[in-house]
Scaffold this motif. Structure first.
Motif, PDB file in Angstrom:
ATOM      1  N   LEU A  28     106.621 -10.956  13.874  1.00  0.00           N
ATOM      2  CA  LEU A  28     106.506 -11.098  12.430  1.00  0.00           C
ATOM      3  C   LEU A  28     105.175 -11.712  12.021  1.00  0.00           C
ATOM      4  O   LEU A  28     104.675 -12.610  12.689  1.00  0.00           O
ATOM      5  CB  LEU A  28     107.631 -11.988  11.890  1.00  0.00           C
ATOM      6  N   GLU A  32     106.271 -12.295   6.626  1.00  0.00           N
ATOM      7  CA  GLU A  32     107.590 -11.927   7.136  1.00  0.00           C
ATOM      8  C   GLU A  32     108.346 -13.155   7.632  1.00  0.00           C
ATOM      9  O   GLU A  32     109.551 -13.256   7.430  1.00  0.00           O
ATOM     10  CB  GLU A  32     107.445 -10.885   8.240  1.00  0.00           C
ATOM     11  N   LEU A  68     111.336  -5.399   6.144  1.00  0.00           N
ATOM     12  CA  LEU A  68     111.649  -6.377   7.179  1.00  0.00           C
ATOM     13  C   LEU A  68     113.115  -6.293   7.590  1.00  0.00           C
ATOM     14  O   LEU A  68     113.432  -6.265   8.777  1.00  0.00           O
ATOM     15  CB  LEU A  68     111.316  -7.791   6.689  1.00  0.00           C
TER      16      LEU A  68
END
Length: 85
Positions: A28, A32, A68
């Motif tokens: 990530l 994120e 995500l």
């Protein structure tokens, strides 16, 4: 979530997201991770809160969140609890 035709926020309202495991840090980016911690693990931050912080629109935050959630679900880090038919 995608197969139900739902975006991440509406999916969270209708079908709670279950966290199966924590994704590795390399998976990530900074935004994120912020979404992971502030919207998925402990959903107290609003889209507007994050939009103001990142200086983008709330719609853009929603798009990032949707991407995500789909990626984390595909990789098995989260799952969507759906009601039994």
């Amino acid at each position: 979530i995608k197969r139900y035709g739902l975006d991440a926020p509406s999916a969270r309202r209708r079908f709670p997201i279950a966290v199966n495991s924590r994704p590795p840090p390399s998976m990530l980016n900074e935004r994120e991770w912020s979404l992971w911690e502030r919207r998925i693990l402990n959903p107290r931050a609003t889209l507007s809160d994050l939009a103001d912080e990142w200086k983008v629109s709330a719609e853009r935050v929603r798009q990032i969140e949707k991407k995500l959630v789909e990626r984390l679900a595909r990789e098995g880090y989260i799952s969507c609890k759906t009601p039994k038919s």
